[in-house]
Structure formats: structure tokens, C-alpha cells
Design a protein around this motif. Structure first.
Motif, short mmCIF file in Angstrom:
data_model
loop_
_atom_site.label_atom_id
_atom_site.label_comp_id
_atom_site.label_asym_id
_atom_site.label_seq_id
_atom_site.Cartn_x
_atom_site.Cartn_y
_atom_site.Cartn_z
N PHE A 108 5.23 10.26 -10.07
CA PHE A 108 3.83 10.30 -9.66
C PHE A 108 3.77 10.16 -8.15
CE2 PHE A 108 -0.45 8.71 -8.95
CZ PHE A 108 -1.20 9.47 -9.85
N PRO A 109 3.03 11.05 -7.47
CA PRO A 109 2.92 10.95 -6.00
C PRO A 109 2.02 9.78 -5.62
CG PRO A 109 1.55 12.74 -6.81
CD PRO A 109 2.30 12.22 -8.00
N VAL A 110 2.55 8.86 -4.87
CA VAL A 110 1.80 7.68 -4.45
C VAL A 110 1.23 7.93 -3.06
CG1 VAL A 110 1.87 5.21 -3.97
CG2 VAL A 110 3.24 6.15 -5.84
N PHE A 111 -0.08 7.85 -2.95
CA PHE A 111 -0.79 7.99 -1.68
C PHE A 111 -0.17 7.06 -0.63
CE2 PHE A 111 -4.64 5.88 0.41
CZ PHE A 111 -4.68 6.75 1.47
N GLY A 116 -1.23 5.64 1.91
CA GLY A 116 -2.02 4.48 2.28
C GLY A 116 -1.82 3.29 1.37
N ALA A 117 -1.30 3.54 0.16
CA ALA A 117 -1.05 2.45 -0.78
C ALA A 117 0.29 1.77 -0.54
CB ALA A 117 -1.10 2.98 -2.22
N ARG A 118 1.15 2.38 0.26
CA ARG A 118 2.49 1.83 0.47
C ARG A 118 2.47 0.42 1.08
NH1 ARG A 118 6.39 3.35 -2.77
NH2 ARG A 118 6.22 5.58 -3.18
N PRO A 119 1.64 0.15 2.09
CA PRO A 119 1.61 -1.23 2.61
C PRO A 119 1.18 -2.24 1.55
CG PRO A 119 0.63 0.28 4.19
CD PRO A 119 0.84 1.06 2.93
N PHE A 177 -6.00 -5.29 -1.57
CA PHE A 177 -5.21 -4.19 -2.12
C PHE A 177 -6.08 -3.05 -2.65
CE2 PHE A 177 -2.70 -8.14 -2.80
CZ PHE A 177 -1.74 -7.90 -1.83
N THR A 178 -7.11 -2.69 -1.92
CA THR A 178 -8.03 -1.64 -2.38
C THR A 178 -7.36 -0.26 -2.42
OG1 THR A 178 -8.87 -1.45 -0.12
CG2 THR A 178 -10.11 -2.84 -1.64
N ASN A 179 -6.45 0.00 -1.49
CA ASN A 179 -5.75 1.29 -1.52
C ASN A 179 -4.90 1.44 -2.77
OD1 ASN A 179 -6.81 2.33 0.86
ND2 ASN A 179 -5.19 1.49 2.13
N LEU A 180 -4.25 0.35 -3.17
CA LEU A 180 -3.45 0.39 -4.39
C LEU A 180 -4.34 0.66 -5.60
CD1 LEU A 180 -0.76 -0.16 -5.94
CD2 LEU A 180 -1.52 -2.54 -6.09
N ARG A 181 -5.48 0.00 -5.66
CA ARG A 181 -6.39 0.19 -6.80
C ARG A 181 -6.85 1.64 -6.90
NH1 ARG A 181 -7.89 -5.21 -7.93
NH2 ARG A 181 -7.90 -6.55 -6.09
N SER A 182 -7.13 2.26 -5.74
CA SER A 182 -7.59 3.64 -5.74
C SER A 182 -6.48 4.62 -6.08
CB SER A 182 -8.17 3.99 -4.36
OG SER A 182 -9.28 3.19 -4.06
#
Length: 222
Positions: free
Chosen positions: A129-132, A134-137, A111-116
Motif C-alpha cells: 500500500f502506498p503510504v502518503f 506526509g504520514a512518515r513522520p 498524528f492527523t496525517n497518519l489517520r488520513s
């Protein structure tokens, strides 16, 4: 349940506001019923740079218990489970226990995209808050894990009516979802609320809010 043995226990932590790994280590000690003295690393500029260079291992959190020195949250979980087996940190059923270890390992290494996209910060709550993208998966996978466990074991925690190692590992994620107003299912929201109401989590949140503003928010999780 607190163990009042003669053995000295110390847990080395970094920021309570920003360090998801410190939170996990501390919650694991609470699950074991182990009272620990807390040792906080200094948060000056030199140490921030050192933390970033050493991330993600950093040796924080680190549990010193008697002659043992244990770092990395999964290693701490296994050590505490062996030392205090009566605490029931993992489910008693072997199938559930295997699942608990599997999903704990998944959050530990993935879950590195979520962490970033959603860095840990316990002092803020955004209305929007706009969520990147790439973090959606990552978000979808985490919700699938939660919903599967909650359906199988009945909640309010991932493996039933009492928290386990998996809840300690996912607790920082629940706060990310709350802090950044992430749109999640009602089931996931109820789980976030259950973790938020867990007494050790309340204690940590209060300590984080009282923590001095001595540290800039970091883009790298430690």
C-alpha cells in the motif's frame, strides 16, 4: 476480572470495523474488568452525516455507568481508573504513570496525517500500500514511542507484561500498520503482534469481521 456490581454499564459504540475511538473505549472497559452492554449507533446515511459533522467528539464512545455519562476516551480512562483502582489500568510507578498519560494524550490529539493516510478498516489486509509521505513522520514518531517504552519496561506491552491505558490507545495504530503492510522495525512488528494476540483485541476483530457491510468506509475517523 469482571465486576458484577448492581450498577448498570452501557457503552455506546459506532462501527467495529471503522471506528478506532470505539475500539479504544471498549478496550478500556476490558482493562477495567467492566462488563458493559453495547449500544450501537445506527449506520444509515443520516447518522453517517451526523457523525462527520460532530467528529471528532461525536460523544462516541460514551460510557454510561450508573448516573455517570462519560465520553472521550481519555475521560473514560480516568473515570474507570478512579472507579476500579484495583484494575491497574496505569503503571504503579509514578514516573511510568506520567509517561503512560503523556503518550496516551499524544495519540489522542495528534498524528492527523497518519489517520488520513491509513483509515481504520479491520476487514482488509493489503500486501502492499502506498503510504502518503506526509504520514512518515507520524509513523516514525509512533515507532520511537513504542521502542522507547519497550526497551525501558521490557515488553511485550508498552509498560511491561500487562496492558495499560497506553496499549488501548495505540491498539488501532497496530491494526493500521498490519492492514496497510506498513514497513516497521522488528521491535514494532513484535509489539503489533502482541496487541493482535491480546484476547480482547481478538474478540473485537472477530466482531468486526462479522459486522454487516452496511457502512461505506469514511475518510474522517470517528
Amino acid at each position: 476480572m469482571a465486576h458484577a456490581a448492581a450498577t448498570t454499564a452501557t457503552l455506546t459504540l459506532s462501527s467495529k470495523t471503522y471506528s478506532a475511538w470505539s475500539l479504544r473505549g471498549w478496550l478500556l472497559c476490558k482493562l477495567a474488568g467492566l462488563d458493559v452492554a453495547e449500544k450501537l449507533v445506527e449506520n444509515d446515511a443520516a447518522n453517517r452525516a451526523e457523525l462527520l459533522l460532530l467528529s471528532p467528539s461525536v460523544l462516541v464512545p460514551r460510557l454510561n455507568y450508573g448516573e455517570a455519562s462519560v465520553w472521550d476516551t481519555l475521560a473514560i480512562a480516568e473515570f474507570l481508573n478512579e472507579t476500579f483502582p484495583e484494575a491497574g489500568m496505569f503503571p504503579a510507578d509514578p514516573i511510568a504513570r506520567a509517561l503512560c498519560r503523556s503518550i496516551s494524550g499524544e495519540i489522542h490529539s495528534g498524528f492527523t496525517n497518519l489517520r488520513s493516510a491509513l483509515p481504520m478498516n479491520l476487514k482488509v489486509v493489503h500486501d502492499k500500500f502506498p503510504v502518503f509521505s506526509g504520514a512518515r513522520p507520524d509513523i516514525e514518531r509512533i515507532e520511537a514511542i513504542w521502542e522507547d517504552c519497550l526497551e525501558r519496561f521490557g515488553g511485550p506491552f508498552l509498560f511491561g507484561d500487562r496492558p495499560t491505558v497506553a496499549d488501548a490507545m495505540y491498539a488501532p495504530v497496530t491494526r493500521r500498520f498490519i492492514s496497510y503492510a506498513v514497513a516497521v522495525s522488528p521491535v514494532s512488528r513484535a509489539y503489533c503482534d502482541a496487541i493482535d494476540g491480546w484476547e480482547p483485541m481478538q474478540q473485537w476483530l472477530a466482531a468486526a469481521r462479522a459486522e454487516p457491510e452496511e457502512m461505506e468506509e469514511l475518510e474522517v475517523e470517528f
